[in-house]
Design an enzyme around this catalytic site. Structure first.
Site, PDB file in Angstrom:
ATOM      1  N   VAL A  11     128.370  41.801  26.342  1.00  0.00           N
ATOM      2  CA  VAL A  11     129.381  41.137  27.178  1.00  0.00           C
ATOM      3  C   VAL A  11     129.922  39.895  26.460  1.00  0.00           C
ATOM      4  O   VAL A  11     131.140  39.694  26.371  1.00  0.00           O
ATOM      5  CB  VAL A  11     128.804  40.741  28.564  1.00  0.00           C
ATOM      6  CG1 VAL A  11     129.859  40.001  29.384  1.00  0.00           C
ATOM      7  CG2 VAL A  11     128.317  41.966  29.329  1.00  0.00           C
ATOM      8  N   ARG A  80     120.769  45.512  32.775  1.00  0.00           N
ATOM      9  CA  ARG A  80     119.909  46.532  33.377  1.00  0.00           C
ATOM     10  C   ARG A  80     119.932  47.827  32.574  1.00  0.00           C
ATOM     11  O   ARG A  80     120.869  48.090  31.821  1.00  0.00           O
ATOM     12  CB  ARG A  80     120.279  46.770  34.834  1.00  0.00           C
ATOM     13  CG  ARG A  80     121.672  47.261  35.066  1.00  0.00           C
ATOM     14  CD  ARG A  80     121.867  47.388  36.550  1.00  0.00           C
ATOM     15  NE  ARG A  80     123.256  47.504  36.890  1.00  0.00           N
ATOM     16  CZ  ARG A  80     123.679  48.140  37.960  1.00  0.00           C
ATOM     17  NH1 ARG A  80     122.824  48.693  38.786  1.00  0.00           N
ATOM     18  NH2 ARG A  80     124.960  48.199  38.234  1.00  0.00           N
ATOM     19  N   ASN A  93     115.971  36.936  34.415  1.00  0.00           N
ATOM     20  CA  ASN A  93     117.199  36.217  34.074  1.00  0.00           C
ATOM     21  C   ASN A  93     117.254  34.819  34.677  1.00  0.00           C
ATOM     22  O   ASN A  93     117.965  33.950  34.153  1.00  0.00           O
ATOM     23  CB  ASN A  93     118.432  37.040  34.473  1.00  0.00           C
ATOM     24  CG  ASN A  93     118.693  38.153  33.471  1.00  0.00           C
ATOM     25  OD1 ASN A  93     118.074  38.180  32.410  1.00  0.00           O
ATOM     26  ND2 ASN A  93     119.587  39.065  33.800  1.00  0.00           N
ATOM     27  N   VAL A 116     128.301  35.240  34.365  1.00  0.00           N
ATOM     28  CA  VAL A 116     128.390  36.712  34.347  1.00  0.00           C
ATOM     29  C   VAL A 116     127.000  37.355  34.479  1.00  0.00           C
ATOM     30  O   VAL A 116     126.870  38.483  34.944  1.00  0.00           O
ATOM     31  CB  VAL A 116     129.059  37.205  33.033  1.00  0.00           C
ATOM     32  CG1 VAL A 116     129.314  38.706  33.074  1.00  0.00           C
ATOM     33  CG2 VAL A 116     130.368  36.475  32.769  1.00  0.00           C
ATOM     34  N   THR A 117     125.966  36.639  34.068  1.00  0.00           N
ATOM     35  CA  THR A 117     124.604  37.195  34.077  1.00  0.00           C
ATOM     36  C   THR A 117     124.208  37.651  35.485  1.00  0.00           C
ATOM     37  O   THR A 117     124.504  36.964  36.472  1.00  0.00           O
ATOM     38  CB  THR A 117     123.607  36.139  33.555  1.00  0.00           C
ATOM     39  OG1 THR A 117     124.038  35.691  32.274  1.00  0.00           O
ATOM     40  CG2 THR A 117     122.193  36.704  33.444  1.00  0.00           C
ATOM     41  N   ARG A 149     137.651  47.977  39.868  1.00  0.00           N
ATOM     42  CA  ARG A 149     136.999  49.294  39.841  1.00  0.00           C
ATOM     43  C   ARG A 149     137.453  50.131  41.042  1.00  0.00           C
ATOM     44  O   ARG A 149     137.712  51.324  40.915  1.00  0.00           O
ATOM     45  CB  ARG A 149     135.475  49.114  39.854  1.00  0.00           C
ATOM     46  CG  ARG A 149     134.940  48.707  38.493  1.00  0.00           C
ATOM     47  CD  ARG A 149     133.462  48.397  38.515  1.00  0.00           C
ATOM     48  NE  ARG A 149     132.933  48.336  37.151  1.00  0.00           N
ATOM     49  CZ  ARG A 149     131.762  47.830  36.824  1.00  0.00           C
ATOM     50  NH1 ARG A 149     130.963  47.331  37.757  1.00  0.00           N
ATOM     51  NH2 ARG A 149     131.358  47.813  35.567  1.00  0.00           N
ATOM     52  N   HIS A 173     127.656  41.117  44.128  1.00  0.00           N
ATOM     53  CA  HIS A 173     127.856  42.049  43.019  1.00  0.00           C
ATOM     54  C   HIS A 173     126.536  42.815  42.892  1.00  0.00           C
ATOM     55  O   HIS A 173     125.787  42.649  41.945  1.00  0.00           O
ATOM     56  CB  HIS A 173     128.167  41.248  41.753  1.00  0.00           C
ATOM     57  CG  HIS A 173     128.483  42.105  40.565  1.00  0.00           C
ATOM     58  ND1 HIS A 173     129.414  43.108  40.591  1.00  0.00           N
ATOM     59  CD2 HIS A 173     127.985  42.100  39.286  1.00  0.00           C
ATOM     60  CE1 HIS A 173     129.472  43.675  39.393  1.00  0.00           C
ATOM     61  NE2 HIS A 173     128.609  43.100  38.596  1.00  0.00           N
TER      62      HIS A 173
HETATM   63  N1  APR Z   1     119.872  31.654  25.343  1.00  0.00           N
HETATM   64  C1  APR Z   1     120.900  32.248  24.713  1.00  0.00           C
HETATM   65  N2  APR Z   1     121.043  33.586  24.595  1.00  0.00           N
HETATM   66  C2  APR Z   1     120.088  34.349  25.129  1.00  0.00           C
HETATM   67  C3  APR Z   1     118.978  33.805  25.821  1.00  0.00           C
HETATM   68  C4  APR Z   1     118.887  32.396  25.910  1.00  0.00           C
HETATM   69  N3  APR Z   1     117.869  31.794  26.521  1.00  0.00           N
HETATM   70  N4  APR Z   1     118.201  34.826  26.245  1.00  0.00           N
HETATM   71  C5  APR Z   1     118.804  35.962  25.867  1.00  0.00           C
HETATM   72  N5  APR Z   1     119.942  35.683  25.187  1.00  0.00           N
HETATM   73  C6  APR Z   1     120.903  36.612  24.591  1.00  0.00           C
HETATM   74  C7  APR Z   1     120.238  37.791  23.899  1.00  0.00           C
HETATM   75  O1  APR Z   1     119.713  37.433  22.635  1.00  0.00           O
HETATM   76  C8  APR Z   1     121.369  38.795  23.809  1.00  0.00           C
HETATM   77  O2  APR Z   1     122.080  38.689  22.584  1.00  0.00           O
HETATM   78  O3  APR Z   1     121.712  37.214  25.584  1.00  0.00           O
HETATM   79  C9  APR Z   1     122.312  38.385  24.972  1.00  0.00           C
HETATM   80  C10 APR Z   1     122.460  39.472  26.021  1.00  0.00           C
HETATM   81  O4  APR Z   1     123.141  40.530  25.448  1.00  0.00           O
HETATM   82  P1  APR Z   1     122.897  42.070  25.844  1.00  0.00           P
HETATM   83  O5  APR Z   1     121.449  42.358  25.835  1.00  0.00           O
HETATM   84  O6  APR Z   1     123.823  42.881  25.006  1.00  0.00           O
HETATM   85  O7  APR Z   1     123.356  42.112  27.376  1.00  0.00           O
HETATM   86  P2  APR Z   1     124.870  42.214  27.924  1.00  0.00           P
HETATM   87  O8  APR Z   1     125.247  43.617  28.082  1.00  0.00           O
HETATM   88  O9  APR Z   1     125.727  41.308  27.126  1.00  0.00           O
HETATM   89  O10 APR Z   1     124.676  41.624  29.406  1.00  0.00           O
HETATM   90  C11 APR Z   1     124.386  40.252  29.604  1.00  0.00           C
HETATM   91  O11 APR Z   1     125.711  40.139  31.614  1.00  0.00           O
HETATM   92  O12 APR Z   1     126.820  41.728  32.892  1.00  0.00           O
HETATM   93  C12 APR Z   1     125.652  40.983  32.742  1.00  0.00           C
HETATM   94  O13 APR Z   1     123.949  42.392  33.746  1.00  0.00           O
HETATM   95  C13 APR Z   1     124.423  41.855  32.540  1.00  0.00           C
HETATM   96  O14 APR Z   1     122.772  40.144  32.898  1.00  0.00           O
HETATM   97  C14 APR Z   1     123.470  40.890  31.907  1.00  0.00           C
HETATM   98  C15 APR Z   1     124.383  39.961  31.093  1.00  0.00           C
END
Ligand code: APR
Length: 305
Positions: A11, A80, A93, A116-117, A149, A173
């Site tokens: 994201v 997820r 999270n 967004v998380t 959507r 959401h």
């Molecule tokens: N500080 C900074 N970055 C972090 C931390 C932190 N404490 N903890 C995790 N991350 C980073 C991870 O290293 C990873 O690169 O957050 C990123 C998350 O990326 P993805 O695993 O690809 O997840 P993504 O699909 O981007 O989703 C992120 O957005 O839509 C929501 O439900 C989804 O909660 C999720 C979030």
């Protein structure tokens, strides 16, 4: 503008790409894995000479570089996996978002934060509480995504283009999403003029399950093209002070008879963040569902204490 994107995963990196390609400002891309942020930032800079954008992006773990940000987008955290609900991400999270919010408060100035998380409404609340910022400056991105959507579901059912379809999805959401059908329109007329109630109900259910549907196709991780498009839309409203109405997770202080939590409602968004929570007339059933959504958010917040 200076925009910080926290989380350089699917994201976050896609948000950074969209923001850069629209020339919205210079970006700081933060991740706990510094090399990941750096690698994606450098790749996006290489793209600049092909695409032609003139903005700069820096990938780092160093929050001091976020100083003076106008907008901060929070995407850090777990996505997820198939079979999981957004609500199941809560405890994992929550600690990430608390840490991120502390760092924003310490280093980034007083930006507008787009969260967004997931689970979104609880993460927006935690960000607001942890930063102590004005609630109008902490906004969750989801309602606009869910409404878009639903627009697509309706367009497919009617075998037409999405333009002119204007859905309103409120609530969480998550499991207690509330497609506010009474306020959804096709070419400015009521949705019920175009579709039978049974079809509307089916499309509302499909909208609620849309995120899970995409997770199941991907097999690993969750949607990112549409969520990042939702972030771009909100960032544009802030940057250009459009004051347009976008459904988003907002802090409620008595509006819709709900107080002290974040929940998806239509809000006007401009340079100072949320300028107005828009009060719609809902049916009794929609009011009841919104109340249930607020109770679900409240109980998730309580479970963290
Ligand atoms: N500080 C900074 N970055 C972090 C931390 C932190 N404490 N903890 C995790 N991350 C980073 C991870 O290293 C990873 O690169 O957050 C990123 C998350 O990326 P993805 O695993 O690809 O997840 P993504 O699909 O981007 O989703 C992120 O957005 O839509 C929501 O439900 C989804 O909660 C999720 C979030």
């Amino acid at each position: 503008m200076k925009i910080t994107v926290i989380g350089a995963g699917n994201v976050g990196a896609t948000c950074a790409m969209r923001l850069l390609e629209q020339g919205l400002g210079d970006i700081v891309l933060i991740d706990i894995i510094e090399s990941l942020a750096k690698g994606k930032a450098e790749d996006l800079m290489d793209a600049a000479s092909i695409i032609g954008h003139n903005c700069n992006i820096t990938g780092t773990s160093d929050y001091s570089l976020t100083e003076g940000s106008d907008i901060v987008v929070v995407t850090a955290g777990f996505a997820r996996q198939p079979g999981m609900s957004r609500e199941e991400l809560l405890s994992k999270n929550a600690s990430i978002v608390r840490e991120v919010a502390k760092n924003i408060k310490k280093h980034s100035g007083s930006p507008i934060i787009i969260v967004v998380t997931n689970p979104l409404d609880i993460m927006a609340y935690l960000t607001y509480k942890e930063t102590g910022f004005d609630s109008k400056r902490v906004i969750g991105m989801a309602g606009f995504l869910d409404s878009s959507r639903m627009n697509l579901m309706i367009a497919r059912q009617l075998n037409r283009n999405v333009s002119g379809i204007d859905s309103m999805v409120m609530g969480t959401h998550g499991k207690t999403m509330v497609p506010a059908v009474s306020n959804s329109k096709v070419d400015k007329a009521k949705l019920a003029d175009s579709l039978k109630q049974a079809d509307i109900d089916k499309l509302a259910e499909k909208t609620k399950a849309r995120g899970a549907e995409i997770v199941s196709y991907l097999g690993k991780g969750s949607a990112f093209y549409a969520p990042s498009a939702g972030v771009l839309k909100m960032a544009q409203a802030i940057a250009k002070d459009t004051n347009e109405i976008l459904p988003c997770s907002s802090y409620l202080n008595g509006e819709y008879d709900i107080k002290g939590i974040y929940l998806g409602v239509p809000a006007r968004i401009g340079t100072s963040g949320i300028t107005e929570i828009v009060k719609l007339t809902l049916t009794k059933e929609e009011e009841k569902l919104l109340k249930e959504a607020s109770e679900s958010v409240q109980s998730q917040i309580s479970s963290l204490k």
